[in-house]
Structure formats: C-alpha cells, structure tokens
Design a protein around this motif. Structure first.
Motif, short mmCIF file in Angstrom:
data_model
loop_
_atom_site.label_atom_id
_atom_site.label_comp_id
_atom_site.label_asym_id
_atom_site.label_seq_id
_atom_site.Cartn_x
_atom_site.Cartn_y
_atom_site.Cartn_z
N VAL A 1 -2.26 5.56 5.86
CA VAL A 1 -2.03 4.05 5.73
C VAL A 1 -1.69 3.00 7.09
O VAL A 1 -2.10 1.59 6.70
CB VAL A 1 -1.03 4.05 4.29
CG1 VAL A 1 -0.73 2.08 4.50
CG2 VAL A 1 -1.24 4.42 2.91
N VAL B 1 1.04 -1.19 0.15
CA VAL B 1 0.12 -0.13 -0.52
C VAL B 1 1.10 0.81 0.05
O VAL B 1 0.61 2.27 -1.06
CB VAL B 1 -0.97 -0.31 1.26
CG1 VAL B 1 -1.90 0.80 0.85
CG2 VAL B 1 -1.71 -1.38 1.00
N GLY C 1 -3.65 0.86 8.67
CA GLY C 1 -3.66 -0.82 9.16
C GLY C 1 -3.38 -1.03 10.42
O GLY C 1 -3.90 -2.28 10.85
N PRO D 1 -9.12 -1.29 5.55
CA PRO D 1 -8.73 -2.37 6.18
C PRO D 1 -9.79 -2.74 6.89
O PRO D 1 -9.50 -3.69 8.30
CB PRO D 1 -7.38 -1.75 6.38
CG PRO D 1 -7.83 -0.41 6.27
CD PRO D 1 -8.18 -0.34 4.56
N THR E 1 -5.21 -3.60 -2.43
CA THR E 1 -5.58 -4.47 -2.15
C THR E 1 -6.66 -4.83 -2.62
O THR E 1 -7.76 -6.02 -2.07
CB THR E 1 -5.21 -3.99 -0.48
OG1 THR E 1 -6.58 -3.34 -0.02
CG2 THR E 1 -4.36 -4.37 0.02
N TRP F 1 -5.15 2.45 0.05
CA TRP F 1 -5.64 0.22 0.04
C TRP F 1 -6.64 -0.10 -0.51
O TRP F 1 -6.60 -1.02 -0.70
CB TRP F 1 -6.39 0.80 1.53
CG TRP F 1 -5.04 0.62 3.17
CD1 TRP F 1 -4.92 1.63 3.57
CD2 TRP F 1 -5.10 -0.57 3.54
NE1 TRP F 1 -4.11 1.23 4.38
CE2 TRP F 1 -4.25 0.34 4.21
CE3 TRP F 1 -5.35 -1.90 2.74
CZ2 TRP F 1 -3.63 -0.74 5.25
CZ3 TRP F 1 -4.59 -2.46 3.43
CH2 TRP F 1 -3.78 -2.44 4.88
#
Length: 462
Positions: free
Chosen positions: A454, A10, A458, A150, A146, A142
């Motif tokens: 980020v 990321v 996370g 998250p 991905t 993100w």
C-alpha cells in the motif's frame, strides 16, 4: 484529503479486512498447483482461474492465458494515471515430498505458534502464493478505500516457475507490446531480517558448462599402462586447479575486465547491516572465507563473480577398489557473473583455457547448461528511491539495498525482452522452509507485506 490521510485510510482498510484476506489466501493455498507433475495440471488451471476471477472482481481486465504448459494470468487495471508497473509472481508450487515429514496436511493451511510468532503453514505459503497475495490484497484495499488504484498496474502471474518456466519467455516475446511498463515489481525474495525491509537490486548471472576429457579408447589397467597412458582424472584435476589463484581469484584471461567496483556508499551500507561472517560460515561448519582475499563475504556473495566446481566423475567410484586408468573424466563447472560480464565471453574464455592445457592425443567435449547475464538496478533510480521510502515508513526502520548471489531468470527476461528494470521486494524469511516440508510464512509477513505494498504504491504515485 491529504496524501498521508489517504494512505492511512487504505491501511485501515488492510487492518480491518485482514481476516477476509487470510480466508482468500487459504482458499488459494488449498489448490494443489504443483506444476512439475502432469497429474496436477487441472489444479494449476484451477489456481489460474481463481486468481483471474479475483482480479476481475477488483476491476482488472484479467484472463488466464493459455501456453503450451500452464496458463499465465495477465491483468490490467483501468487506471491510466501515474507510472505503470508490471507485477510478477508465480502461483505454482513445489511437490510436497516427503509427505511423512509434514506436521499437517500441506494443502490444508494452518496458523500455528512458533517461537512466540504466528505462522501460516502450507505448501506455497511463502513461495509464492502468500507473497503474491500481499500485492493483490494491497490493490483490493486501495479500491475499497478510495475507489481506484493510485497508479497504472498490470500483473503477469506465472504457473511454471517451479518447473523451469520455459514457456514464459516466448509468451513475453509474443505479448511484448501489451506487457510494456515503466518498471517491473517482483515479490519472491526475503527481508534482510525480521524488522528490516530490503529491495534486492543485484542478481548474479550464470554460465554453466560440462567438460569431458577423453583420452584412451577404453579404461586401462593401471599396472600395465600406468605412467605411459594419459590419465584424464589427473589432467582434469590440473585444469580445475588452474582456474583459481592462491588469493581466491579466478585466473581466466579477461575474467575481471568488465567487473566494476561497488560504490563507497553501497559498501558502507553493507558494512552497516551487521552481517556476521563467522556466524554465516559457522552455520555450515566452516570458518575461513574462500573467495578473493581482501573482500568481505557480502562482497564475495553479491558483487564479485565466482567459479565453482559443481560435480566431478571419472574412473571407478563404487565400493572397494579397482586399479583403473579411466578413458574419460568429466566435471560440471559454473560461473556466477556480475553486472557487465558477457556470459558468452566467459564461456569462450573457459573453453579456450581448457583446450590450451590439452596434450595432443587428448580431446574434449563441452556441453552447455545455460547462461544468463547479471542484473543490476541503478542505485540512484527514482522508482527505487520511492519504494525504499514506502518500506521505511511501514517498518520504521531504514529499508536497505541488498544483492543476491543467486539468479532469477525472469528478471533477466524482463530486461532482455521488455527492456524493464526490476525491483525485487519480498517479505519472506530465510527460515520459511520453502521447497521443504512444513513451509511457512509469518502472519506478520503477510499482514505487513500488504501494508508495505500500500505504501509503496502510494510512494510511486507521488
């Protein structure tokens, strides 16, 4: 992939997409969303729609919701896993006056060099469009790296913060169920220094009162009535002088009853910040701390309540001289409060103190100017611990917990209306010249601010 590998992917997306992130920031900065001037109402609507469109493109259920003033952008991510955060920022900006002091067009953002650093110059670059976009661009990274976010993320982005924000509390009350979350995140604050990230967990509350002392029915000639007639200026001066003791403490009965001492651990952390009291006061041509004796300046600013005289008037104050005993004298007085203090209790104590000092033939008029409680986030909270960890990982320097001497009303609204604690995480610097000509935001603040979010997101997902 491991969680560390996911984070790295990321972050790589943030770095490779920085130029495009800047293009989006510049597009938003070009919108003249000055909330206090009705002439720019359409520009505020344009900014709200621009943000909602960007969030929709990222998969958020987003809309610019109407209010009696400017819209509030509300967005909800599709993810239903992990803790739920509510992110707040504001898209409106201050007026640009005086325009002649700007070195460039305030709504045509530029990247320039200053003291060896690249900075973004534009109205709203720091307060608060640049800060807001650090979070949105982190969500974008993100999604790109991905395919999902998250954790559960909602956003509430205001368009009236710079003009009083009067429509946000009722909006929050009307939509309280929809806006429920586990924690609120606000990006509208500074780092401790250029390489030390911080989370503000303490905001002082505020009580503001205007007091007017009324004596004779008209201004009087001081030669004809001096000594015999009560002078409101003198009486007001005596009342004001009585509010502080020689040791700098506030004298109102019960003022400190609900004030707790900060923990030894937090006091030690503040002592290790390298704050230079002499430099801080010297910057405004002062040298002697005036608050409670035996307290550091940081304690005085962040963790102790205060009483300040913000303005005084009475009698003749024009050029020359006029020998008059005024009929009235007034003062504007504010109290900055810390966690535990009740604004209404403090206001009542102040008014009782004034009334107790009044002679029989003198009356008083009080005019309230707002009141809000202080906010403190528990220093051992799990969300705070994780966010500190994410910031530390990005900057390579231990993130610190700081306080603020000021008040941010929306944080109090989060607590009183939604029951939410707030983490204030920002990447601005004290020299960003917010509200002033040539407002700027360091390019590093924007880039590493995205990277920081980020990591924080996370960390919250762990």
């Amino acid at each position: 992939m491991t969680s560390s590998q996911i984070i790295d992917s990321v972050l790589d997306q943030v770095d490779s997409g920085l130029e495009q992130s800047l293009e989006r920031l510049f597009a938003l900065l070009r919108i003249k969303s000055i909330s206090t001037d009705p002439a720019y109402a359409e520009e505020c609507r344009k900014a709200a729609d621009w943000i909602a469109t960007e969030l929709k493109a990222l998969g958020f259920d987003a809309a610019a919701r109407p209010t009696p003033g400017h819209p509030v952008v509300v967005a909800h991510g599709p993810e239903q896993v992990g803790p739920h955060v509510l992110f707040y920022a504001h898209y409106d900006v201050q007026p640009v006056d005086p325009l002649n002091l700007w070195h460039t067009d305030p709504f045509e953002p530029q990247i320039v060099e200053k003291d060896g650093r690249k900075i973004i110059v534009a109205r709203g670059a720091s307060d608060d469009k640049g800060q807001m976009l650090t979070f949105i661009e982190a969500c974008r990274a993100w999604k790109a790296a991905t395919g999902s976010l998250p954790i559960r993320i909602s956003l509430m982005l205001e368009g009236e913060e710079e003009s009083g924000g009067k429509n946000l509390p009722p909006f929050m009350r009307d939509n309280a169920e929809e806006l429920q979350a586990d924690i609120a995140l606000v990006c509208d604050t500074d780092m401790w220094d250029r390489q030390t990230p911080s989370i503000t967990t303490m905001l002082r509350g505020l009580v503001a009162d205007e007091v007017e002392i009324i004596a004779a029915d008209k201004d009087l000639h001081s030669g004809m009535f001096g000594n015999a007639a009560r002078n409101p200026n003198q009486l007001l001066a005596e009342i004001i002088a009585s509010l502080r003791a020689p040791d700098g403490s506030v004298t109102l009965p019960g003022f400190y009853d609900d004030v707790a001492e900060i923990s030894p651990e937090l006091k030690a952390q503040w002592a290790g910040l390298g704050f230079d009291e002499k430099t801080f006061l010297g910057a405004v041509d002062l040298s002697v701390p005036a608050g409670e004796q035996g307290r550091t300046v940081l304690e005085q600013l962040w963790a102790r309540p205060t009483c300040e005289i913000n303005g005084m008037s009475g009698g003749y104050i024009g050029d020359g001289f006029k020998t008059v005993i005024p009929a009235r004298a007034s003062a504007k007085i504010s109290f900055r409060l810390v966690s535990g203090q009740d604004p209404q209790k403090i206001r009542a104590a102040f008014r009782a103190h004034v009334e107790k000092m009044l002679p029989a033939d003198v009356s008083v008029k009080f005019t309230p100017h707002g009141g809000s409680p202080a906010i403190t986030v528990p220093a051992d909270g799990e969300f705070l611990r994780r966010a500190l960890s994410g910031l530390t990982d990005e900057w390579g320097k231990q993130a610190v917990i700081t306080g603020s001497g000021g008040s941010i009303p929306v944080v109090g609204d989060f607590k009183s209306i939604l029951g939410l604690d707030t983490l204030l995480i920002g990447f601005a610097h004290v020299d960003d010249q917010i509200h002033s000509p040539n407002e700027k935001y360091d390019l590093e603040s924007f880039h590493r601010g995205i990277r920081s979010w980020v990591r924080v997101l996370g960390a919250l997902a762990q």
